[in-house]
Design a protein around this motif. Structure first.
Motif, PDB file in Angstrom:
ATOM      1  N   SER A 188      48.686  42.428  44.063  1.00  0.00           N
ATOM      2  CA  SER A 188      47.395  42.986  43.650  1.00  0.00           C
ATOM      3  C   SER A 188      47.470  44.495  43.494  1.00  0.00           C
ATOM      4  O   SER A 188      46.653  45.099  42.811  1.00  0.00           O
ATOM      5  N   ARG A 192      48.039  45.890  39.421  1.00  0.00           N
ATOM      6  CA  ARG A 192      46.671  46.369  39.287  1.00  0.00           C
ATOM      7  C   ARG A 192      46.395  46.787  37.850  1.00  0.00           C
ATOM      8  O   ARG A 192      47.239  47.373  37.180  1.00  0.00           O
ATOM      9  N   ARG A 224      36.420  40.227  38.605  1.00  0.00           N
ATOM     10  CA  ARG A 224      37.838  40.110  38.966  1.00  0.00           C
ATOM     11  C   ARG A 224      38.119  38.778  39.646  1.00  0.00           C
ATOM     12  O   ARG A 224      39.122  38.127  39.369  1.00  0.00           O
ATOM     13  N   ALA A 228      40.556  35.868  38.042  1.00  0.00           N
ATOM     14  CA  ALA A 228      41.678  35.348  38.825  1.00  0.00           C
ATOM     15  C   ALA A 228      41.599  33.821  38.916  1.00  0.00           C
ATOM     16  O   ALA A 228      42.580  33.116  38.656  1.00  0.00           O
ATOM     17  N   GLU A 233      43.701  36.656  34.985  1.00  0.00           N
ATOM     18  CA  GLU A 233      44.301  37.819  35.629  1.00  0.00           C
ATOM     19  C   GLU A 233      45.750  37.918  35.169  1.00  0.00           C
ATOM     20  O   GLU A 233      46.469  36.926  35.182  1.00  0.00           O
TER      21      GLU A 233
END
Lengths: 317, 317
Positions: A188, A192, A224, A228, A233
């Motif tokens: 993560s 990013r 977000r 995901a 993502e």
């Protein structure tokens, strides 16, 4: 130098850099502004490996970070990598300075200047600092020939001019990511999305207020999470929410509301010069609308920005 | 009375109404505020058939009509149906009164009060008016038991209280449409989308300016054209554009722009109490974005509002 495309090449790069950094730094201290972005995080991890607690990382929380980011920096660097981390809660300082400032350029300048001031104050508290580490990467150097001053800490006063340490300055972004993974940073952090220097400040267009900024942060966190969950993502280059300073009518439980819309932007690009939009599936759109209007105080509509660049820019200000 | 579901029943209704209207009106004059919406247009066509030039239709152009609407009223009624039509260009009057007024309720009140004033002025110029015709339909009567004062011309002063003529007051909207078709009105008038009383004024949220109002009108015209071309006209209940008083950055021909977004709303409903959104195909979205940002001055982004009611309302203010 060979381009870093494999874990092996990354490990070789790390080994060489650790040697070089130790030789360069000796027993002096190194100061680093650690934003939590991939570049500064990889530099921090490299320096921790090379000189351990001689690295002093300063994380300035200016109140414009995404949900959970400051907490992640503390967890990863202080708790997991046992770093010498100075965490500065400067939220009130920044938001007080920004109160009532609607002009985008002024907002950027205030954020940039205040950041340097906070960092300078922390630097003056420390003794024996010999070096300033920066997460400059190769494209930053290419770009700085042109216009933009990048997210390295320029602007420190004369008496605080340290020798620079820029261990990833010859790398491209994809190489930095491979190195970061080998250094044990979480995905993560390593993968990013790009995040603007002034943070959520540019996604709260016009004069920032705490409640509207919170609506940006909460809606961004939901977006977000849903990206995901839905396999977007890593597939979509950048996605974020904007809450403009404009209200419209709505109705909840039979009562009239007058609240902000939340704008969702999801885009793809290879060069950031031309940007295309990501069309979202109808079910995801409906689910995002439902969650954001239900969970985020102050939001009664969700709008989807399907404008490419040109004619729109990536960010709103 | 039997519900009007066929052309035959519509013709029978028209025949009966023409007889009744002639008996009721005699050789007096009838005044009608002709907005161009389906209800007042059908009443006008019925009265023209019954009493010809004894009907004086007043069309007030308040500057908040959709593109081409005032022209269509003049073409259909004056040119094709040979009506006694008074066309009042009150654009400057309304827009001057509205300048700087941001409060939605105040805007509505100004538009409503100014409309009555303009209509009253025109009524006073005319001699021998015995009746006031109104496009009241059955659901208006049902609703007026509750809250809203509808688009009939209430509020005229005492000395201008005429006897009312309401020939479609027992009809539902679908019946009015069948009657309108039999009276020879064009489809674009008979199947016109619902349009709010204050017109484009509520789709130019906050203080109305001429340039932003023009952006609403032009983008709305493009949206209607594209919906017609793509088989969505008549399929989607209501679709329109909104241009909020808020700007964001963009880029055109390498130069920075700072312009408004255009919001597109396309919705379906059976009862107007609950409203669902119409998801548009990606190609149409891209084409609308391309056309609106290219053809409408002042627009650099297009946003799609996918919020149902509740929690949003149909209109923005």
């Amino acid at each position: 130098m060979e381009r870093i495309t494999t874990p092996e090449l990354a490990r070789k790069f790390i080994e060489e850099q650790v040697k070089e950094l130790r030789a360069q730094i000796g027993d002096k201290k190194v100061l680093l502004a650690l934003s939590g972005g991939v570049d500064s995080s990889v530099v921090a991890a490299l320096l921790i490996k090379a000189v351990g607690k001689q690295l002093v990382s300063v994380h300035v929380n200016h109140g414009l970070l995404r949900k959970g980011e400051a907490e992640q920096v503390v967890r990863v660097f202080r708790d997991e990598l046992n770093a010498n981390l100075v965490y500065v809660d400067a939220i009130d300082r920044f938001l007080d300075k920004l109160a009532g400032v609607a002009d985008p350029e002024k907002k950027r300048k205030i954020i940039g200047a205040e950041f340097i001031r906070v960092f300078e104050e922390e630097a003056r508290k420390l003794d024996g600092i010999g070096f300033l580490a920066q997460g400059t990467i190769y494209p930053d150097i290419l770009e700085s020939v042109g216009v933009k001053a990048h997210h390295n800490v320029g602007g420190l006063p004369e008496d605080l001019q340290f020798e620079l340490v820029e261990p990833v300055r010859i790398l491209f972004k994809d190489e930095v990511r491979i190195v970061g993974k080998q250094l044990g940073l979480p995905d993560s952090m390593v993968y990013r999305q790009p995040f603007p220097g002034p943070g959520l400040g540019v996604r709260c267009p016009g004069a920032i207020t705490r409640d509207r900024l919170e609506a940006v942060r909460e809606s961004d966190a939901i977006l977000r999470e849903e990206f995901a969950k839905n396999g977007l993502e890593g597939k979509v280059w950048q996605y974020f929410t904007v809450v403009p300073d404009f209200k419209s009518t709505g109705v909840t439980d039979g009562k009239r509301t007058f609240n902000w819309p939340c704008i969702i932007r999801a885009i793809n690009t290879t060069d950031v010069i031309e940007v295309t939009v990501e069309h979202l599936p109808a079910e995801l759109i409906d689910h995002l609308v439902q969650r954001i209007t239900t969970e985020v105080p102050g939001i009664n509509r969700v709008l989807f920005d399907y404008t490419p660049k040109p004619p729109a820019t990536v960010e709103y200000e």
